[in-house]
Every structure is written in C-alpha cells, then in structure tokens.
Write a protein that holds these residues in place. Structure first.
Motif, PDB file in Angstrom:
ATOM      1  N   ASP A  81      -0.830  46.776  34.853  1.00  0.00           N
ATOM      2  CA  ASP A  81       0.540  46.289  35.003  1.00  0.00           C
ATOM      3  C   ASP A  81       1.200  46.736  36.305  1.00  0.00           C
ATOM      4  N   GLN A  82       0.404  47.088  37.289  1.00  0.00           N
ATOM      5  CA  GLN A  82       0.953  47.490  38.574  1.00  0.00           C
ATOM      6  C   GLN A  82       0.184  46.815  39.705  1.00  0.00           C
ATOM      7  N   VAL A  83       0.878  46.649  40.829  1.00  0.00           N
ATOM      8  CA  VAL A  83       0.225  46.251  42.075  1.00  0.00           C
ATOM      9  C   VAL A  83       0.597  47.297  43.114  1.00  0.00           C
ATOM     10  N   ILE A  84      -0.372  48.088  43.504  1.00  0.00           N
ATOM     11  CA  ILE A  84      -0.142  49.162  44.467  1.00  0.00           C
ATOM     12  C   ILE A  84      -0.297  48.593  45.884  1.00  0.00           C
ATOM     13  N   VAL A  85       0.727  48.804  46.719  1.00  0.00           N
ATOM     14  CA  VAL A  85       0.704  48.308  48.083  1.00  0.00           C
ATOM     15  C   VAL A  85       0.425  49.473  49.027  1.00  0.00           C
ATOM     16  N   ARG A  86      -0.637  49.338  49.812  1.00  0.00           N
ATOM     17  CA  ARG A  86      -0.930  50.323  50.864  1.00  0.00           C
ATOM     18  C   ARG A  86      -0.705  49.642  52.212  1.00  0.00           C
ATOM     19  N   LEU A  87       0.099  50.298  53.028  1.00  0.00           N
ATOM     20  CA  LEU A  87       0.538  49.686  54.276  1.00  0.00           C
ATOM     21  C   LEU A  87      -0.374  50.039  55.424  1.00  0.00           C
ATOM     22  N   GLN A  88      -0.336  49.188  56.436  1.00  0.00           N
ATOM     23  CA  GLN A  88      -1.056  49.466  57.673  1.00  0.00           C
ATOM     24  C   GLN A  88      -0.391  50.630  58.401  1.00  0.00           C
ATOM     25  N   GLY A 121     -18.079  49.963  44.728  1.00  0.00           N
ATOM     26  CA  GLY A 121     -18.537  50.966  43.771  1.00  0.00           C
ATOM     27  C   GLY A 121     -17.714  50.997  42.503  1.00  0.00           C
ATOM     28  N   ARG A 122     -18.318  51.534  41.450  1.00  0.00           N
ATOM     29  CA  ARG A 122     -17.641  51.789  40.182  1.00  0.00           C
ATOM     30  C   ARG A 122     -17.040  50.520  39.570  1.00  0.00           C
ATOM     31  N   GLY A 123     -17.770  49.418  39.614  1.00  0.00           N
ATOM     32  CA  GLY A 123     -17.321  48.192  38.973  1.00  0.00           C
ATOM     33  C   GLY A 123     -16.123  47.540  39.622  1.00  0.00           C
ATOM     34  N   GLU A 124     -15.971  47.707  40.915  1.00  0.00           N
ATOM     35  CA  GLU A 124     -14.820  47.145  41.612  1.00  0.00           C
ATOM     36  C   GLU A 124     -15.218  45.894  42.390  1.00  0.00           C
ATOM     37  N   ILE A 125     -14.221  45.062  42.672  1.00  0.00           N
ATOM     38  CA  ILE A 125     -14.410  43.850  43.458  1.00  0.00           C
ATOM     39  C   ILE A 125     -13.412  43.867  44.607  1.00  0.00           C
ATOM     40  N   VAL A 126     -13.877  43.453  45.770  1.00  0.00           N
ATOM     41  CA  VAL A 126     -13.025  43.394  46.957  1.00  0.00           C
ATOM     42  C   VAL A 126     -12.893  41.939  47.397  1.00  0.00           C
ATOM     43  N   PHE A 127     -11.657  41.491  47.555  1.00  0.00           N
ATOM     44  CA  PHE A 127     -11.359  40.163  48.091  1.00  0.00           C
ATOM     45  C   PHE A 127     -10.791  40.350  49.493  1.00  0.00           C
ATOM     46  N   GLU A 128     -11.444  39.762  50.469  1.00  0.00           N
ATOM     47  CA  GLU A 128     -10.961  39.865  51.844  1.00  0.00           C
ATOM     48  C   GLU A 128     -10.127  38.630  52.188  1.00  0.00           C
ATOM     49  N   LEU A 129      -8.889  38.858  52.599  1.00  0.00           N
ATOM     50  CA  LEU A 129      -8.014  37.827  53.111  1.00  0.00           C
ATOM     51  C   LEU A 129      -7.729  38.140  54.579  1.00  0.00           C
ATOM     52  N   PRO A 130      -7.275  37.191  55.369  1.00  0.00           N
ATOM     53  CA  PRO A 130      -7.001  37.486  56.776  1.00  0.00           C
ATOM     54  C   PRO A 130      -5.992  38.611  56.971  1.00  0.00           C
ATOM     55  N   GLU A 131      -4.987  38.693  56.086  1.00  0.00           N
ATOM     56  CA  GLU A 131      -3.911  39.659  56.286  1.00  0.00           C
ATOM     57  C   GLU A 131      -4.178  41.013  55.637  1.00  0.00           C
ATOM     58  N   PHE A 132      -4.919  41.011  54.530  1.00  0.00           N
ATOM     59  CA  PHE A 132      -5.142  42.244  53.776  1.00  0.00           C
ATOM     60  C   PHE A 132      -6.309  42.032  52.829  1.00  0.00           C
ATOM     61  N   ARG A 133      -6.657  43.077  52.110  1.00  0.00           N
ATOM     62  CA  ARG A 133      -7.683  42.965  51.084  1.00  0.00           C
ATOM     63  C   ARG A 133      -7.070  43.225  49.715  1.00  0.00           C
ATOM     64  N   GLU A 139      -3.708  46.611  52.026  1.00  0.00           N
ATOM     65  CA  GLU A 139      -4.458  46.598  50.780  1.00  0.00           C
ATOM     66  C   GLU A 139      -3.492  46.450  49.611  1.00  0.00           C
ATOM     67  N   LEU A 140      -3.845  45.531  48.692  1.00  0.00           N
ATOM     68  CA  LEU A 140      -3.111  45.412  47.437  1.00  0.00           C
ATOM     69  C   LEU A 140      -4.081  45.745  46.317  1.00  0.00           C
ATOM     70  N   GLU A 188      -0.849  37.674  40.825  1.00  0.00           N
ATOM     71  CA  GLU A 188       0.308  38.578  40.886  1.00  0.00           C
ATOM     72  C   GLU A 188       0.500  39.183  42.274  1.00  0.00           C
ATOM     73  N   VAL A 189      -0.500  39.076  43.135  1.00  0.00           N
ATOM     74  CA  VAL A 189      -0.327  39.619  44.486  1.00  0.00           C
ATOM     75  C   VAL A 189       0.625  38.757  45.308  1.00  0.00           C
ATOM     76  N   LEU A 190       0.778  37.492  44.960  1.00  0.00           N
ATOM     77  CA  LEU A 190       1.578  36.591  45.800  1.00  0.00           C
ATOM     78  C   LEU A 190       3.057  36.966  45.837  1.00  0.00           C
ATOM     79  N   PRO A 191       3.731  37.198  44.698  1.00  0.00           N
ATOM     80  CA  PRO A 191       5.126  37.638  44.794  1.00  0.00           C
ATOM     81  C   PRO A 191       5.274  39.012  45.431  1.00  0.00           C
ATOM     82  N   VAL A 192       4.253  39.875  45.234  1.00  0.00           N
ATOM     83  CA  VAL A 192       4.302  41.191  45.877  1.00  0.00           C
ATOM     84  C   VAL A 192       4.196  41.035  47.394  1.00  0.00           C
ATOM     85  N   GLU A 193       3.324  40.154  47.834  1.00  0.00           N
ATOM     86  CA  GLU A 193       3.215  39.894  49.276  1.00  0.00           C
ATOM     87  C   GLU A 193       4.528  39.351  49.835  1.00  0.00           C
ATOM     88  N   LEU A 194       5.143  38.436  49.094  1.00  0.00           N
ATOM     89  CA  LEU A 194       6.417  37.872  49.539  1.00  0.00           C
ATOM     90  C   LEU A 194       7.485  38.949  49.654  1.00  0.00           C
TER      91      LEU A 194
END
Length: 211
Positions: free
Chosen positions: A202-209, A152-164, A195-196, A178-184
């Motif tokens: 200019d931010q990557v918000i990390v939501r944890l399991q 919704g609202r012009g968003e895109i979801v990428f599904e990866l095995p570990e997170f979205r 979820e990232l 930019e998600v790769l260094p954050v994941e590391l």
C-alpha cells in the motif's frame, strides 16, 4: 440479408454476386497480401458461398487471433481481423524476435515495422504474462517500458526512460498503474525520481535523483 436455401442457391449462380473485391480491416502487423494469399478466393466464387473455409485459412496465420468475414453486396468480402498482439522483444542468438504473451514467435519483422516493445533477456512466462496484462489495463505505462528483468530475491525491475520501477514477482498491472499519480505529484513538486518502489504494501516509495 436472409433468404431461403433455394434463394441462396439462385443468388450464388448469378454473375452479379461474384467476388470482385476483398477488403481487409484491423491489420497493424500482418500485411494485406499475407491475408489475401491465405484466403485463396476462387475467381468464380460468389459472395453467397460459405465463408467458414476462408475464415479457417486466415485463422491459421500466427498473427491472427480471430477473424470474421462479412458480405458487402454486390461483390465484396470484408475480412475483419483481430491480431494477436506482440508484447515483447526477446534476445536470442539470432537477434531480437517478437513474441506474444505465450512466448510464441510472431511473424513481425522489426526492420519493416516500427515495433516499440519492452526487451526481455529471455522468454519468461511470468514477465510475458505481466506485460500482456499491463498492455491491456495500463497501455500508457506499457508504452513507456523499455526493458523488464528479474532481480534478486523475487524482484522485478521495469526500466522507463525517466526512472525505474521496483516490484515483487506477485505484482499486477493495477498495482503498477499506481506509479502514474505518484509521478504526476512528483512533477508538481519539481522532484526528479530515479526509482519508484512498489515492494512495500500500500505504499509507493519515491527515491530521488542526486542533486
């Protein structure tokens, strides 16, 4: 090797330079037989004959983006193919089909070749363009994407095995990367992201399991 026009004519008449072998380079999805059948090399052809008609016939194959033919003396033609890369599997009433960045169906049989590509619910030019860009610029990330869809609202979801990954529709491949260094960093902290979120400038918000 170059020669005057009369020299080429003389060389073409010599049995020593008859085409006796064809080598195909650069294939992953198309088969050598498909390319050779399009060449239709005459059994009396010389390696010194004009190869542009052969290149034109091979270029008509939907899987071929570019083709160049060079000579390996005395009797071999080397066909160098650059393939049109597939970027997604698209659901259709006939099942999954393989498509390129333009949404054109490619003659790739997923039952014959292991095609590990993101799945789309339908042909979507924006998502296909973004996947092609990511494939070219962030191949390690592209290889992990299992599904892409609009939300919704012009968003895109990428599904990866570990997170979205959540992003807006204007996202580019560099921003996705930019998600790769954050994941590391999350791995170093023993975090388990579910979820990232890239929707904030200019931010990557990390939501944890959940624990």
């Amino acid at each position: 090797m170059s020669s005057p026009f009369w020299g080429r004519a003389l060389l073409r008449s010599m049995d020593f330079f008859r085409v006796r072998r064809v080598e195909i380079e650069g294939l992953r999805y198309a088969t050598p037989d498909e390319i050779v059948s399009r060449l239709r090399v005459d059994t009396l052809a010389s390696v010194w004959d004009d190869v542009s008609p052969l290149e034109a016939r091979v270029a008509e194959h939907a899987q071929v983006r570019a083709v160049r033919i060079k000579r390996k003396l005395p009797g071999t033609l080397v066909v160098i193919v650059t393939e049109n890369p597939p970027v997604a599997l698209v659901n259709t009433p006939r099942g999954l089909i393989v498509v390129d960045a333009d949404g054109d169906s490619l003659p790739v049989d997923p039952t014959r070749i292991d095609v590990d590509l993101p799945v789309l619910a339908r042909k979507d030019s924006l998502l296909l363009r973004l996947l092609a860009e990511t494939q070219a610029e962030e191949p390690a990330l592209f290889a992990r994407v299992s599904e892409v869809r609009r939300a919704g609202r012009g968003e895109i979801v990428f599904e990866l095995p570990e997170f979205r990954i959540l992003a807006d529709s204007a996202v580019r491949a560099a921003r996705l990367g930019e998600v790769l260094p954050v994941e590391l960093d999350a791995t170093r902290r023993n975090w388990r992201p579910r979820e990232l979120d890239l929707r904030f400038r200019d931010q990557v918000i990390v939501r944890l399991q959940s624990p």
